[in-house]
Design a protein around this motif. Structure first.
Motif, PDB file in Angstrom:
ATOM      1  N   VAL A  24       0.811   5.765  -1.518  1.00  0.00           N
ATOM      2  CA  VAL A  24       0.077   6.917  -2.013  1.00  0.00           C
ATOM      3  C   VAL A  24       0.587   7.228  -3.415  1.00  0.00           C
ATOM      4  CG1 VAL A  24      -0.419   9.359  -1.655  1.00  0.00           C
ATOM      5  CG2 VAL A  24      -0.242   7.821   0.308  1.00  0.00           C
ATOM      6  N   LYS A  69       0.850  -1.199   0.000  1.00  0.00           N
ATOM      7  CA  LYS A  69       0.000   0.000   0.000  1.00  0.00           C
ATOM      8  C   LYS A  69       0.879   1.240   0.000  1.00  0.00           C
ATOM      9  CE  LYS A  69      -3.842  -2.228   2.322  1.00  0.00           C
ATOM     10  NZ  LYS A  69      -4.690  -2.349   1.177  1.00  0.00           N
ATOM     11  N   ARG A 111      -4.626   7.071  -1.686  1.00  0.00           N
ATOM     12  CA  ARG A 111      -4.155   5.748  -1.249  1.00  0.00           C
ATOM     13  C   ARG A 111      -4.383   4.747  -2.362  1.00  0.00           C
ATOM     14  NH1 ARG A 111      -7.681   5.273   3.753  1.00  0.00           N
ATOM     15  NH2 ARG A 111      -8.109   3.392   2.631  1.00  0.00           N
TER      16      ARG A 111
END
Length: 95
Positions: free
Chosen positions: A61, A59, A66
């Motif tokens: 940005v 994960k 996100r």
């Protein structure tokens, strides 16, 4: 005869893994759109493949939002190659 891999055999999972062979990683939303499935369906497929070690996710940005990136592991590449070989062996006798 080589065995088909039940973790890969689903058409969506086979397509997902095949798409991942062309890139180092792919954004979740790109995979979702290319496979034409919902977020929840793709999440379930990614989780199933992750459970057997065929894909990983990270994960982060991107463009101030996100996102999740999915990548194929070395184990996943090997499993996909074996699955494709089993498919080829299976259809070799088809005229």
């Amino acid at each position: 005869m080589a065995e088909l891999d039940a973790a890969i055999h689903s058409p969506a999972r086979l397509k997902l893994m095949t798409m991942l062979t062309a890139v180092s990683e792919a954004e979740f939303s790109t995979l979702r759109d290319r496979l034409d499935v919902s977020d929840s369906v793709l999440s379930k497929h990614v989780a199933a493949l992750s459970d057997v070690g065929y894909v990983t996710s990270r994960k982060g940005v991107h463009l101030q939002r996100r996102t999740t990136w999915i990548s194929l592991t070395a184990v996943g590449r090997k499993a996909l190659s074996a699955h494709v070989a089993a498919l080829r062996e299976l259809i070799a006798g088809v005229e």
